[in-house]
Design a protein around this motif. Structure first.
Motif, short mmCIF file in Angstrom:
data_model
loop_
_atom_site.label_atom_id
_atom_site.label_comp_id
_atom_site.label_asym_id
_atom_site.label_seq_id
_atom_site.Cartn_x
_atom_site.Cartn_y
_atom_site.Cartn_z
N HIS A 246 0.82 -1.22 0.00
CA HIS A 246 0.00 0.00 0.00
C HIS A 246 0.85 1.27 0.00
CE1 HIS A 246 -3.65 -2.35 0.58
NE2 HIS A 246 -3.00 -3.04 1.49
N LEU A 247 2.17 1.11 -0.25
CA LEU A 247 3.10 2.23 -0.34
C LEU A 247 3.07 3.11 0.91
CD1 LEU A 247 2.68 3.29 -4.08
CD2 LEU A 247 4.48 1.90 -3.05
N LYS A 248 3.14 2.44 2.07
CA LYS A 248 3.13 3.17 3.34
C LYS A 248 4.44 2.92 4.07
CE LYS A 248 -1.87 2.88 3.62
NZ LYS A 248 -3.06 2.45 4.37
N PRO A 249 5.06 3.96 4.60
CA PRO A 249 6.30 3.75 5.35
C PRO A 249 6.05 2.92 6.59
CG PRO A 249 5.48 5.98 5.67
CD PRO A 249 4.63 5.36 4.60
N ALA A 250 7.02 2.08 6.94
CA ALA A 250 6.89 1.21 8.11
C ALA A 250 8.16 1.28 8.94
CB ALA A 250 6.61 -0.23 7.69
#
Length: 486
Positions: A246-250
Motif C-alpha cells: 500500500h506504499l506506506k512507510p513502516a
C-alpha cells in the motif's frame, strides 16, 4: 475476579460491533485473567475514522498543552506502578523486577516524548534564487497504525504510540493478543486520564484467530499513513509486505540473535553476572536477550564453571513471588517451542550444562548448552526463552565472525576492562546497537534504538522517533518578484 474491557474508540469504551469477546489467560495458573472485546474489520474502520476525525485538532494543539499531557501521563504511570506489575504478572508472567524496569523506562519515554514536542523540527536552506527563503519543515503524517508486543508490554506499548502522538499524529493501536491490557488499554488509560483528547489514541483488541485479517484491514485502510510494528521477524516480514503493497512507510523493530562477547581482558566474575542478566532477564523473552555467550578460550574454563553454577541457582516459579528470577513463558506452547529447540540441538550433538528437559506448563528451566552445531535450529533461530549457547574463540576476528553469523543484527554486549579493545571489536560487529563492558540488554529513551538486516529498519528514540513519524516538506518564500522567460 476476571477483568472485562471493551475497545477504545473516539475516547469511549465500546464493545465490538459483533458483540464477540476473547479471553486473556494467565500463563502461570492457566486461568482466565481477563475478557476483552474481539474486534473485526468494521471496528477497525470505526477506529480509523475516529483517529482521522481527531487528527486536525490534535496536530493543531499547542506544544505546551501537548507536553503537559505527556508529563502528566508519566507521573500517572509511576503512581500506577503496582497496577502495571499486577497486569504484567497476570497476563504474561512478568516478575516484579521486570515490571519495575518497564514502569521506569516507559515513564522516561513519555518524558522524552514531551521534550521532543518543543524540539526544533526543520531547517533553513540555502536557496538558489536571490531574495528567496527555503525551509525544510517536518510535519505529522496523519493516522499511524501501531502494533505492540507482549514481552515488555508497558515499555513497548508506550513506545508504539508516544513518538507518533508527540509528533502530532493520531494512532490506532493493536496490542498483542497475549497482553491486550498491559500493552494496550492500560497505556491508553494513562494518556486519556492525563488529558489526551478522544480519538487521538484508539485501541483495537482482537481474538488470536482474527489477528491477521484485523492487521491487514488496519494497514490497508487508505486513511492510515504509516505503520509502526515491534515483534518477531516472521510477523514483521508480513507486516512490512502489507505496508509496501500500500506504499506506506513502516518502522519495524524485529527479533535478535544477540551475542555477549567476553574478551580475554574481562573481569570473569563481572562477566558471569552480566551474562546471566543479559540472557535470563524476563526468562530470555526480550529482543535484546543474549542467545549466545562467546568466551575467550583463556577464560572459558573459569567462566563456564561459575556461569553454570549461577544459572543453576536462579530461582524460578511464581512470577508474583518477589524472589523469582525465571518466571513462566508467555504460553505453554512457547515453553514447548523452546524445549524443542533444546532437544533438536542435543540430538545433533550439543551438550546440556544445566537445565534442559521438559517444561512444566509455561515454565522452562534456565538452560545452558555448549557445542551447538550449525545444523541445529537453535544456532540460527531466536531462542526467546531462558536458553543460551556457550562458545569459545581464540582471536578478536573469530569472535566478531561468530557474532556476525546471523541475519538478525540487533544488539551485542562486549565484556572487557579495556575500552579501547572493546571499541575495536565493537566496530567489527554488524548490529544496530552495541554495549561495551556491558551485556546486550539496554534501552534509553533518547538513544537511537533499532537493528540491521532481519532485525528490522528505522529507529525509535529521541529525534529519530520523531523523524520516523513525520514527513519533510520543502517550503519557499520569495521576497521579491521572480523573472520568467515567457
Amino acid at each position: 475476579m476476571t477483568i472485562a474491557r471493551d475497545l477504545l474508540i473516539g475516547g469511549r469504551d465500546v464493545p465490538a460491533r459483533s458483540g464477540r469477546t476473547t479471553t486473556d489467560v494467565n500463563p502461570y495458573t492457566g486461568e482466565v485473567y481477563a475478557t476483552v472485546a474481539a474486534a473485526g474489520a468494521e471496528d477497525v474502520a470505526l477506529a480509523v475514522t475516529a483517529a482521522q476525525d481527531a487528527f486536525d485538532a490534535w496536530a493543531a494543539t499547542s506544544p505546551s498543552a501537548r507536553r503537559a499531557i505527556f508529563l502528566k501521563a508519566a507521573d500517572l504511570l509511576h503512581e500506577r506502578g503496582d497496577r502495571a506489575a499486577d497486569l504484567m504478572c497476570g497476563e504474561v508472567g512478568g516478575t516484579r523486577p521486570w515490571a519495575g524496569f518497564n514502569v521506569a523506562l516507559a515513564a522516561d519515554m513519555l518524558r522524552e516524548a514531551a521534550a521532543a514536542i518543543t524540539a526544533p523540527r526543520g531547517e533553513v536552506l540555502a536557496a538558489q534564487e536571490e531574495g528567496a527563503l527555503g525551509l525544510a519543515v517536518r510535519e505529522p503524517l496523519g493516522v499511524v497504525a501501531a502494533f505492540a508486543p507482549w514481552n515488555a508490554p508497558v515499555i513497548l506499548g508506550v513506545r508504539a504510540v508516544a513518538a507518533a502522538l508527540a509528533a502530532g499524529n493520531t494512532v490506532v493501536l493493536k496490542p498483542s493478543e497475549d497482553a491486550p491490557l498491559a500493552c494496550g488499554l492500560f497505556v491508553a488509560d494513562l494518556l486519556r486520564d492525563a488529558g489526551l483528547p478522544g480519538g487521538a489514541l484508539n485501541v483495537i483488541t482482537n481474538d488470536p484467530a482474527d489477528a491477521a485479517p484485523v492487521a491487514e484491514a488496519l494497514i490497508a485502510d487508505p486513511r492510515v499513513a504509516a505503520v509502526n510494528f515491534t515483534g518477531s521477524t516472521e510477523v514483521g516480514r508480513t507486516i512490512g509486505t502489507h505496508a509496501a503493497r500500500h506504499l506506506k512507510p513502516a518502522l519495524l523493530e524485529l527479533g535478535g540473535k544477540n551475542a555477549i562477547i567476553v574478551l580475554d581482558d574481562a573481569d570473569v566474575d563481572y562477566a558471569v553476572d552480566a551474562a546471566a542478566f543479559g540472557v535470563f532477564m524476563n526468562a530470555g523473552q526480550i529482543c535484546m536477550s543474549g542467545d549466545r555467550v562467546l568466551v575467550h578460550e583463556s577464560l572459558a574454563a573459569e567462566f563456564t564453571e561459575k556461569f553454570v553454577a549461577k544459572v543453576a541457582a536462579l530461582p524460578s516459579g511464581d512470577p508474583a513471588d518477589p524472589g523469582t528470577v525465571i518466571g513462566p513463558l508467555v504460553t505453554p506452547a512457547a515453553a514447548r517451542r523452546v524445549a524443542a529447540l533444546v532437544g533438536d540441538a542435543v540430538l545433533k550433538g550439543a551438550a546440556v550444562l544445566t537445565g534442559g528437559g521438559e517444561p512444566q506448563g509455561s515454565l522452562h528451566p534456565a538452560t545452558v548448552l555448549t557445542g551447538v552445531p550449525e545444523d541445529a535450529d537453535l544456532y540460527h533461530a531466536e531462542a526467546f526463552g531462558p536458553v543460551c549457547a556457550l562458545g569459545t574463540f581464540a582471536t578478536d576476528a573469530e569472535a566478531a565472525a561468530l557474532a556476525n553469523d546471523t541475519r538478525n543484527g540487533l544488539t551485542a554486549g562486549i565484556i572487557t576492562e579495556n575500552g579501547t579493545h572493546g571499541l575495536r571489536v565493537a566496530r567489527r560487529l554488524r548490529t544496530g546497537i552495541v554495549h561495551i563492558n556491558d551485556q546486550s540488554v539496554a534501552d534509553e529513551p533518547q538513544a537511537p534504538f533499532g537493528g540491521r538486516g532481519a532485525s528490522g529498519y528505522g529507529r525509535f528514540g529521541g529525534r529519530w522517533g520523531i523523524e520516523a513519524f513525520t514527513s519533510t516538506r520543502w517550503v519557499t518564500l520569495a521576497t521579491q518578484h521572480a523573472h520568467y522567460p515567457f
